[in-house]
Scaffold this active site. Structure first.
Site, short mmCIF file in Angstrom:
data_model
loop_
_atom_site.label_atom_id
_atom_site.label_comp_id
_atom_site.label_asym_id
_atom_site.label_seq_id
_atom_site.Cartn_x
_atom_site.Cartn_y
_atom_site.Cartn_z
CG HIS A 1 -2.07 0.96 1.43
ND1 HIS A 1 -1.66 2.37 1.65
CD2 HIS A 1 -3.46 0.94 0.99
CE1 HIS A 1 -2.94 3.08 1.75
NE2 HIS A 1 -3.75 2.12 1.38
CG ASP B 1 0.41 -2.42 6.41
OD1 ASP B 1 -0.45 -2.30 7.25
OD2 ASP B 1 0.21 -1.85 5.43
CD GLN C 1 -6.66 -4.74 3.99
OE1 GLN C 1 -7.87 -5.56 4.12
NE2 GLN C 1 -6.93 -3.59 3.68
CB CYS D 1 -3.63 3.15 -1.74
SG CYS D 1 -4.91 4.80 -1.35
#
Length: 434
Positions: free
Chosen positions: A149, A226, A229, A392
């Protein structure tokens, strides 16, 4: 038991965790509404999830009955607000199996959390006494991937510009997986931090990190995942994953907007310089200089998103009661069903893994030569809400040679009937544009 039919080819286990999807859906008021005269079919949970009454009620009650600032007041309302705020921190620490509650830093979202780590590197690099693990300069390297992202690309690009470090990245295979074939050449003794997406927001890929983690440990670098999700969709154990930092955001996991989390190893947070200065992050202040509070307060300058944190704690309660293994299994079945169903649509191309292994419930696709914006508009006219655009993640679109994709994404309240509505809607798109 869920009322959802188990897709063909999925294991028919009797002991897998399950929940009643209809009962869960009843907790989400927005799912009762119509869009353009059709029942709402919401397939955009990778963008933002809906909120159950249990979370909405806590948010409203906090403002109605307990509204005050935290960590400053000795009066009753201030004490109640502080206890609720810190109670939410404890719930989140338990949810991700953090060894200490003080390792949970509240931010406004994942983007701010990643930037916080990046600017801590920058600030440490300016100090002669900066911890060497966070000091960057020419010759040092930052490693990310092509599937990130933008929020896990741009902060590291800016950090490289500020420090003279070099940014490198893992490529993506034709199947939408990380290409680890050059791992040893990519992650070297020059690498200071590797920052990777755990579950791709556009490809749905769940990245297996064990080989990368082993290499990161071998060369003495740091590892950030990250998990924007993944934390909402599967069990997370920061100890088991052997990472140094993770980030995630509340609005994708049944919580409100404006609240996110940075988790970091306690000794690393203690070594990081502050990024924002102001109230509540200090130890002492004189006109000649300041000293700073221990984490997490050091990184929470000013009035924090108090009610949002409390409501995120309620979202964690909600997900915990259902059980994250059950959420994960529900979405695995949905994804298998959706992959099979979408395979029946002529001229449809899926980007990312086409099997329900090592992937989550986010599926991006192209439908022939129809522009994704046109696909989205026709689907919206039928009440089907999907995301269109580059999500993104423009480097991924570039990698696969498309300007944009249509994305359908699922969550614990999604049903196979909604996937059927998506497929029927795509047939309508084909008729309109053929």
């Amino acid at each position: 038991m869920t009322s959802m039919a188990i897709p063909a080819g999925m294991p028919q286990y009797d002991d897998v965790p399950r929940f009643d999807v209809a009962k869960v859906r009843a907790d989400f008021p927005i799912l009762d509404r119509e869009v353009n005269g059709h029942p709402l079919v919401y397939l955009d949970s990778a963008n933002t999830s809906h909120k159950p009454r249990q979370v909405l009620d806590v948010l409203a009650e906090h403002y109605a009955l307990h509204n005050a600032n935290v960590s400053r007041s000795v009066h009753t309302l201030g004490t109640e607000a502080t206890e609720a705020y810190e109670g939410a921190r404890a719930k989140i620490a338990a949810f991700i199996n953090a060894p200490s509650v003080d390792e949970v830093v509240f931010t406004k979202n994942s983007t701010e959390a990643i930037n916080l780590v990046a600017y801590a590197f920058s600030n440490a690099s300016l100090r002669a006494d900066g911890d060497p693990r966070f000091r960057l300069g020419p010759g040092d390297e930052i490693v990310i991937s092509e599937m990130e992202h933008h929020s896990n690309i741009v902060p590291w690009q800016l950090l490289a510009e500020r420090t003279g470090a070099t940014l490198r990245w893992f490529p993506v295979t034709d199947q939408g997986r990380l290409d680890e074939s050059g791992l040893d050449d990519l992650v070297t003794e020059r690498t200071k931090i590797v920052s990777l997406v755990h579950m791709s927001n556009i490809l749905g890929t769940v990245n297996a990190t064990s080989r990368i983690t082993a290499r990161v440990r071998e060369v003495g670098a740091l590892l950030l995942l990250d998990c924007s999700q993944s934390v909402p969709h599967l069990p997370m154990d920061v100890v088991g994953y052997d990472v140094d930092f993770i980030v995630f955001t509340g609005h994708k996991m049944c919580g409100p907007t404006g609240i996110g989390v940075l988790w970091g190893r306690g000794e690393l947070l203690a070594a990081m310089p502050p990024v924002m200065g102001g109230g509540s992050m200090i130890e002492t202040v004189t006109m000649a200089g300041s000293t700073f509070a221990a984490p997490p307060a050091r990184f929470e300058a000013g009035t924090p998103p108090i009610a949002e944190a409390v409501a995120l704690g309620a979202a964690v309660d909600y997900l915990t009661a259902i059980g994250m293994p059950a959420v994960q299994w529900h979405e695995k079945e949905l994804t298998a069903y959706a992959l099979d169903a979408l395979a029946t649509v002529p001229d449809l191309r899926i980007f990312g893994p086409t099997v329900p292994v090592g992937r989550g419930g986010t599926i991006s696709f192209a439908l022939g030569d129809v522009h994704p914006h046109d696909v989205g508009q026709v689907l919206d006219s039928l009440g089907v809400q999907v995301r269109v655009g580059h999500h993104c993640a423009k480097p991924v679109c570039t990698r696969f040679g498309v300007p944009a994709t249509t994305r359908a994404s699922f969550y614990l309240y999604t049903t196979t009937a909604e996937i059927d509505a998506l497929v029927a809607g795509l047939e309508r798109v084909r008729k309109v544009f053929q």
